[in-house]
Design an enzyme around this catalytic site. Structure first.
Site, mmCIF file in Angstrom:
data_model
loop_
_atom_site.group_PDB
_atom_site.id
_atom_site.type_symbol
_atom_site.label_atom_id
_atom_site.label_comp_id
_atom_site.label_asym_id
_atom_site.label_seq_id
_atom_site.Cartn_x
_atom_site.Cartn_y
_atom_site.Cartn_z
ATOM 1 N N LYS A 13 6.415 1.009 4.023
ATOM 2 C CA LYS A 13 6.119 0.451 5.346
ATOM 3 C C LYS A 13 5.638 -0.997 5.253
ATOM 4 O O LYS A 13 6.086 -1.844 6.010
ATOM 5 C CB LYS A 13 5.047 1.294 6.060
ATOM 6 C CG LYS A 13 5.450 2.738 6.312
ATOM 7 C CD LYS A 13 4.409 3.481 7.137
ATOM 8 C CE LYS A 13 3.075 3.671 6.448
ATOM 9 N NZ LYS A 13 3.104 4.571 5.270
ATOM 10 N N ARG A 87 -1.836 7.227 13.100
ATOM 11 C CA ARG A 87 -1.768 8.164 11.977
ATOM 12 C C ARG A 87 -1.896 9.615 12.458
ATOM 13 O O ARG A 87 -1.765 10.524 11.657
ATOM 14 C CB ARG A 87 -2.929 7.930 11.021
ATOM 15 C CG ARG A 87 -2.751 6.856 9.952
ATOM 16 C CD ARG A 87 -1.718 7.165 8.939
ATOM 17 N NE ARG A 87 -2.092 6.928 7.550
ATOM 18 C CZ ARG A 87 -2.125 5.753 6.939
ATOM 19 N NH1 ARG A 87 -1.882 4.646 7.598
ATOM 20 N NH2 ARG A 87 -2.413 5.677 5.653
ATOM 21 N N ARG A 126 2.659 1.576 -8.369
ATOM 22 C CA ARG A 126 2.089 0.357 -7.782
ATOM 23 C C ARG A 126 0.612 0.150 -8.126
ATOM 24 O O ARG A 126 0.098 -0.953 -7.978
ATOM 25 C CB ARG A 126 2.329 0.302 -6.273
ATOM 26 C CG ARG A 126 1.533 1.270 -5.442
ATOM 27 C CD ARG A 126 1.932 1.218 -3.953
ATOM 28 N NE ARG A 126 1.167 2.219 -3.226
ATOM 29 C CZ ARG A 126 1.308 2.470 -1.940
ATOM 30 N NH1 ARG A 126 2.210 1.812 -1.228
ATOM 31 N NH2 ARG A 126 0.570 3.388 -1.352
ATOM 32 N N ARG A 128 -2.490 0.816 -6.882
ATOM 33 C CA ARG A 128 -3.581 0.445 -5.984
ATOM 34 C C ARG A 128 -4.755 1.373 -6.309
ATOM 35 O O ARG A 128 -4.547 2.453 -6.858
ATOM 36 C CB ARG A 128 -3.094 0.692 -4.546
ATOM 37 C CG ARG A 128 -3.588 -0.283 -3.547
ATOM 38 C CD ARG A 128 -2.823 -0.128 -2.251
ATOM 39 N NE ARG A 128 -3.144 1.122 -1.562
ATOM 40 C CZ ARG A 128 -2.560 1.500 -0.435
ATOM 41 N NH1 ARG A 128 -1.618 0.742 0.109
ATOM 42 N NH2 ARG A 128 -2.883 2.629 0.157
ATOM 43 N N ARG A 139 -3.113 12.310 0.352
ATOM 44 C CA ARG A 139 -2.512 11.478 1.406
ATOM 45 C C ARG A 139 -1.180 12.045 1.886
ATOM 46 O O ARG A 139 -0.837 11.935 3.057
ATOM 47 C CB ARG A 139 -2.376 10.029 0.920
ATOM 48 C CG ARG A 139 -3.707 9.285 1.019
ATOM 49 C CD ARG A 139 -3.578 7.826 0.679
ATOM 50 N NE ARG A 139 -3.379 7.650 -0.739
ATOM 51 C CZ ARG A 139 -2.652 6.692 -1.285
ATOM 52 N NH1 ARG A 139 -2.030 5.825 -0.517
ATOM 53 N NH2 ARG A 139 -2.530 6.607 -2.587
HETATM 54 P P1 AMP Z 1 -2.435 2.560 4.049
HETATM 55 O O1 AMP Z 1 -2.551 1.227 3.406
HETATM 56 O O2 AMP Z 1 -1.818 2.502 5.407
HETATM 57 O O3 AMP Z 1 -1.796 3.579 3.154
HETATM 58 O O4 AMP Z 1 -3.938 3.083 4.299
HETATM 59 C C1 AMP Z 1 -4.841 3.299 3.228
HETATM 60 C C2 AMP Z 1 -5.974 4.202 3.681
HETATM 61 O O5 AMP Z 1 -6.663 3.603 4.789
HETATM 62 C C3 AMP Z 1 -5.531 5.574 4.199
HETATM 63 O O6 AMP Z 1 -5.373 6.518 3.148
HETATM 64 C C4 AMP Z 1 -6.682 5.925 5.140
HETATM 65 O O7 AMP Z 1 -7.812 6.363 4.418
HETATM 66 C C5 AMP Z 1 -7.019 4.584 5.757
HETATM 67 N N1 AMP Z 1 -6.256 4.325 7.004
HETATM 68 C C6 AMP Z 1 -5.291 3.378 7.220
HETATM 69 N N2 AMP Z 1 -4.828 3.429 8.482
HETATM 70 C C7 AMP Z 1 -5.510 4.441 9.088
HETATM 71 C C8 AMP Z 1 -5.490 4.998 10.398
HETATM 72 N N3 AMP Z 1 -4.646 4.538 11.345
HETATM 73 N N4 AMP Z 1 -6.338 6.036 10.655
HETATM 74 C C9 AMP Z 1 -7.190 6.505 9.729
HETATM 75 N N5 AMP Z 1 -7.260 6.031 8.478
HETATM 76 C C10 AMP Z 1 -6.432 5.006 8.150
#
Ligand code: AMP
Length: 181
Positions: A13, A87, A126, A128, A139
């Protein structure tokens, strides 16, 4: 254009949002990036969010909604590309309500489809800080249980565009662009 990129963790994404931003000039808004910045800067929100992120769980809605409300204030009318928000269904409904306040609506929700074994391979590659095997599994579960119902929600609104997420970033971005143009 007001669009959302939907897809499991590791679907690409962020990469696609950057390529589309470069190609169409729509700002890429990532709640994951906003949260990681808050954690790095040790803000109150960052401190509250970190434990959830480290465990691969969703950060509570009220924290994320505050963040996205503030970020979209300027961009809601002119356009944005959301990555990582909404989400869950509650966030989806909150987003619709937030846009309605400005008299606008979403144009497209692009769902990037990638098989699970490929997702795990990509995330392990990756490196992270939240990309270890245990968090990855958490996740993916969160995606299946909480995020994927949004596909049906947006399909019902007639704005879901499904895209094959396998291939080079450029190939995938051509597919995405052909769906949103
Ligand atoms: P991402 O970079 O989008 O994979 O997000 C990394 C982490 O941030 C996720 O595993 C969640 O813990 C948190 N996170 C990101 N976006 C959201 C969201 N819209 N709602 C809740 N937690 C989020």
């Amino acid at each position: 254009m007001r669009a959302v990129l939907l897809g499991p963790p590791g679907a690409g994404k962020g990469t696609q949002a950057d390529l589309i931003q470069a190609s169409l000039g729509v700002p890429h808004v990532s709640t994951g990036d906003l949260l990681r910045t808050a954690v790095k800067n040790r803000t109150e929100l960052g401190k509250r969010a970190q434990a959830f992120m480290d465990e691969g769980k969703l950060v509570p809605d009220e924290l994320v909604v505050g963040l996205i409300r503030e970020r979209l204030q300027g961009d809601a009318a002119s356009g944005f590309l959301l990555d990582g928000f909404p989400r869950n269904l509650t966030q989806g409904e909150t987003l619709s309500a937030l846009l309605e306040e400005t008299g606008v609506a979403l144009d497209h929700v692009v769902s990037l489809n990638v098989p699970v074994d490929e997702l795990v391979k990509r995330m392990l590659g990756r490196g992270r800080s939240d990309d270890n095997e245990e968090t990855i599994r958490a996740r993916l579960d969160v995606y299946v249980n909480e995020t994927s119902p949004l596909c049906d929600y947006y399909r019902g609104h007639g704005i879901l565009r499904e895209v094959d997420g396998l291939g080079t970033p450029e190939e995938i971005s051509q597919r995405v662009l052909s769906q949103v143009k």
